[in-house]
Scaffold this active site. Structure first.
Site: not given
Ligand SMILES: *[C@@H]1O[C@H](CO)[C@@H](O)[C@H](O)[C@H]1NC(C)=O
Ligand SMILES: *[C@@H]1O[C@H](CO)[C@@H](O)[C@H](O)[C@H]1NC(C)=O
Ligand SMILES: *[C@@H]1O[C@H](CO)[C@@H](O)[C@H](O)[C@H]1NC(C)=O
Ligand SMILES: *[C@@H]1O[C@H](CO)[C@@H](O)[C@H](O)[C@H]1NC(C)=O
Ligand SMILES: *[C@@H]1O[C@H](CO)[C@@H](O)[C@H](O)[C@H]1NC(C)=O
Ligand SMILES: *[C@@H]1O[C@H](CO)[C@@H](O)[C@H](O)[C@H]1NC(C)=O
Ligand SMILES: *[C@@H]1O[C@H](CO)[C@@H](O)[C@H](O)[C@H]1NC(C)=O
Ligand SMILES: *[C@@H]1O[C@H](CO)[C@@H](O)[C@H](O)[C@H]1NC(C)=O
Length: 788
Positions: A548, A154, A220
């Site tokens: 995601s 990521d 994220h």
């Protein structure tokens, strides 16, 4: 041929400073070079595969040759030399050098650099809230994933976040060989690995020089990692809305983090390959990739497919995102059949925050920040007098204008709603009403806020405006109704979740499955644009949406299944997940799509994950890594392409293998195309008994009246665990050519204890007229493809 000055030194396992000269003329570009087997390197001549790759490079590049001769320990000009994922390397090269290379006998192809994306969406497009409510039984049977290592690729992670606290965690298993580059107060028995892969990205993007520490700059990576394997964090909340204790799906699993993406830039393909290459040797059990590319092309050029295959060869479960390009058909990413491809769906939680006007009119809204200190009394209601009333101009939102008042703000301008809230909070406003854009329709994604807030749809704002016009002294108050469970229309598919059919293999249903991916609360460095967190933990959790977010849910659940069933293959775990899904929502009606129509299988896959049932599926559709080889041949892959995918397995020749058509791959879902006479096909499958030794299963097929589904034999008796039985499903149109493009049905194997359900999709036409086989695409790219 001129080579650039020393461009980079291969540092696969070292953090030494990399010295290189920036004499980049722009002519040199990053390429992935795939080389040919069986031209194995000579172990006497080269000490490892990377020195062999360096010598191949040197043979076409004079300066690289000089460097290699001067210091054979160096691997000049290579960016990465890969050991596991592909037989090849990445390097900076000119088109002339590629041309020269293409004439050598070891060259297979050169693939220009490519950027992948994280699959999140900040677009608030869908209602419904987060959070699978985890049945304690699953955690009990799997010991919360203890001892399992989840590798997450990521964009970075927040060091020291409470979700990655190692208190009470056992040390990682002895097989762990990875590295954690943070200091010892950040790295612990929860966060056991943390590295940044940027050797390829640094050539493409300014600012990616030497991140060294894979620190989160966009939230994220912290969000996905804490969703998969976050520790228990009591008192976690998103901006004060109490959500109790936060935890990942597998709270006792270890986390190995690989940074491959950079904020506002993306994820470089060759860095992704390098991270997977290392993760396999490090000893991860599950790989979680919320990364993809909608136009990744065939499996031989896609790092997720390539790395994923090497992963499943070692028994690693590989979990990927379907993408956020729905609701258009044929947008699904990460389509290889050895990957689990995860779509997104809503969950049943909502956080209601209504607006009551001075005239008694009540307007429905939502918000996550519902402080108990808010006193719900009527207060003056004002508009922002700044441009477009978007509350973006600090000089207009003065204290005398807003203090103690409720302020109406439209979405827009260049500030986030949180930033607007911070300005209003500083100016002393009592509350804010945030109007969603007209485009969003009735869809509101409740967010965290800096002061008491209600988010309302655009249509409702007109009612407020009319009321404000009608009176000299408009007033309003917010009514917080708190968290409400039981949104009866959940799970439902949000419009953004990418849809099948698969372009690379239309005979395989993709996405495979759906999981929670709308308004998911998980760990972040701090919420977007927040100046003043209302309490200490508030700034550590926030809400995001996307495939995601659904992917790490399934990664964590895969870790739990793997813990409970350590001998199961990745295909068996995937089958367990897919054949036990839910397909009905809380009304016990078929799950809906974003537009209110029932969601089809190209939106939902096999259905919405049901972890309790996935732990005990009864039967599984198993596949070994080897089983995909004849399948790839059947798809039209050349020997070279197939061999570059299955590397490091020994090279094979398609001619010498049986043909396996897409419909016959032993997959947990069934897709057939009835486009010609006799409008009937036989589909072969095999099931492995993973339930009680003695069990009898009877087949039940459901299909619309136009299609017949016959199962032979329709009764399977098992006497042992791991016993395998085969059967044939004959799918036929009853009246010739089918009128409907897509017909859906299902096959259920039912025993006293289990229902093993496979979705069936029948298509009356080929999905894609051209480009269904990769052979077509190879011709299109032939200038970069040499050899047979
Ligand atoms: C699992 O369940 C058993 C029986 O209900 C119980 O004794 C045990 O403490 C549970 N273990 C965990 C880790 O919750
Ligand atoms: C450890 O690293 C973190 C994050 O980089 C930093 O904030 C902290 O000060 C470091 N601690 C020590 C003891 O060096
Ligand atoms: C107001 O909205 C219009 C139309 O959307 C836009 O062109 C303009 O830039 C906005 N003005 C400001 C100051 O944001
Ligand atoms: C945001 O918009 C305001 C008003 O339209 C303008 O004054 C300001 O410079 C803008 N800020 C940024 C960072 O673009
Ligand atoms: C309220 O009044 C303003 C200006 O007086 C006008 O532009 C607007 O259309 C009115 N809104 C409604 C909903 O009546
Ligand atoms: C599935 O196949 C793999 C590879 O052949 C094998 O190791 C495994 O035991 C099989 N069964 C299950 C339940 O995974
Ligand atoms: C399916 O298999 C049966 C039995 O082998 C055979 O009779 C039949 O012709 C096959 N049907 C098709 C469409 O291949
Ligand atoms: C097939 O692929 C080629 C090259 O990638 C592309 O130009 C063409 O539009 C594609 N055709 C179809 C029908 O998708």
């Amino acid at each position: 041929m001129d080579c650039p000055e020393r461009l980079g030194v291969l540092l696969l396992a070292s953090l030494l400073a990399v010295a290189f000269a920036h004499h980049d003329t722009g002519v040199h570009k990053n390429y992935l070079i795939i080389v040919r087997r069986p031209y194995e390197y000579d172990h006497k001549l080269y000490k490892d595969v990377s020195s062999w790759h360096a010598s191949l490079l040197a043979s076409v590049c004079d300066q690289a040759k000089e460097e290699l001769e001067a210091d054979p320990a160096n691997a000049p000009r290579l960016i990465y030399s890969y050991r596991n994922v592909v037989n090849g390397f990445s390097a900076r090269l000119t088109p002339d050098e590629i041309e020269k290379m293409s004439k050598t006998d070891w060259f297979v192809k050169a693939v220009p650099e490519k950027t992948y994306q994280l699959m999140t969406t900040h677009t608030p497009r869908m209602l419904g809230l987060t959070g699978p409510i985890f049945p304690a039984g699953v955690w009990n049977r799997s010991n919360m994933g203890e001892g399992i290592i989840i590798g997450v690729l990521d964009g970075g992670i927040t060091p020291g976040h409470p979700s990655f606290d190692g208190t009470g965690m056992p040390p990682p298993p002895a097989k762990w060989k990875g590295r954690c580059d943070f200091n010892s107060s950040v790295c612990n028995n929860k966060l056991i690995g943390a590295r940044s892969f940027f050797e390829s990205a640094r050539w493409k993007w300014k600012g990616v020089d030497d991140p060294v520490l894979p620190i989160d700059d966009s939230a994220h990576g912290t969000h996905t990692s804490s969703t998969a394997a976050g520790a228990f964090v009591p008192g976690a909340n998103a901006m004060g809305s109490g959500f109790g204790t936060a935890a990942g799906m597998a709270p006792r699993a270890h986390l190995a983090f690989y940074q491959v993406c950079f904020v506002n830039k993306g994820c470089d393909r060759d860095d992704i390959l390098a991270a997977i290459d290392d993760a396999l040797d490090d000893g991860v059990d599950v790989l979680s990739l919320s990364i993809g590319d909608d136009n990744a092309g065939d499996f031989a050029a896609d790092p997720v497919a390539l790395g994923g295959y090497s992963g499943i060869m070692r028994g690693i479960f590989v979990c990927t995102s379907a993408g956020n390009n729905g609701p258009i058909a044929g947008t699904v990413a990460n389509e290889a059949p050895w990957l689990l491809t995860v779509g997104a769906a809503t969950t049943d939680r909502r956080c209601l925050a209504d607006v009551k006007l001075g005239n008694g009119l009540e307007i429905g809204g939502e918000s996550y920040y519902q402080p108990k200190t808010y006193v719900s009394v009527l207060r003056p209601l004002v508009r922002d007098t700044g441009a477009n009333a978007t509350c973006s101009d600090k000089s207009v939102l003065t204290s005398e204008h807003v203090r103690g008042k409720v302020v109406l703000c439209y979405t827009g301008g260049n500030l986030t709603n949180l930033e607007k809230g911070s300005i209003l909070h500083d100016a002393g406003a009592a509350a804010v009403i945030i109007v969603y854009p007209e485009l969003a329709g009735s869809v509101i994604a409740p967010k965290a806020h800096a002061l008491p807030a209600a988010q309302i749809e655009y249509k409702s704002a007109e009612k407020i405006e009319a009321y404000m016009n009608s009176t000299q002294n408009p007033t309003a108050r917010l009514i917080f109704r708190g968290t409400v469970f039981g949104n009866h229309r959940s799970p439902a598919v949000p419009s953004f979740s990418s849809r099948g059919p698969s372009r690379q293999n239309p005979g395989i249903l993709k996405p495979d499955i759906s999981g929670p991916g709308v308004n998911i609360i998980a760990g972040v460095p701090m919420p977007d644009g927040l100046a003043q967190p209302p309490n200490e933990l508030a700034y550590k959790f926030d809400i995001m949406s996307g495939t995601s977010m659904s992917t790490p849910h399934l990664s964590g659940i895969a870790a739990l299944i793997k813990k409970a069933h350590p001998t199961w293959s990745p295909a068996a775990i995937k089958s367990a997940m897919m054949t036990t899904t839910d397909t009905r929502d809380r009304r016990r009606m078929p799950m809906l799509d974003y537009d209110g129509a029932p969601a089809n299988m190209y939106a939902l896959g096999a259905g919405f994950i049901n972890p309790t049932r996935a732990m005990d599926p009864g039967l599984v559709y198993n596949l070994s890594a080897h089983d995909y080889i004849p399948y790839l041949c059947g798809l039209g892959y050349s020997d070279h392409e197939m061999n570059s995918i299955i590397h490091p397995a020994p090279p094979m020749t398609c001619r010498e293998l049986p043909v396996v058509y897409q419909k016959d791959l032993n997959y947990p879902s069934i897709t057939v195309i009835l486009d010609k006479q006799p409008y009937a096909v036989n589909v072969s499958r095999a099931v492995t008994n993973v339930g009680n030794a003695k069990a009898v299963y009877v087949a039940f097929a459901e299909a619309p009246a136009t299609v017949s589904v016959t199962v032979t034999p329709n009764r399977l008796s098992f006497t042992e665990v791991n016993q395998v039985q085969t059967f044939t499903v004959t799918i036929a149109s009853k009246k010739g050519k089918l009128k409907k493009r897509i017909t859906e049905g299902q096959l259920k194997w039912v025993s006293l204890k289990h229902v093993v359900r496979s979705p069936i999709i029948v298509s009356s036409k080929k999905f894609f007229q051209k480009n269904t086989t990769t052979a077509d695409q190879h011709t299109a790219n032939s200038q970069l493809t040499a050899g047979v």
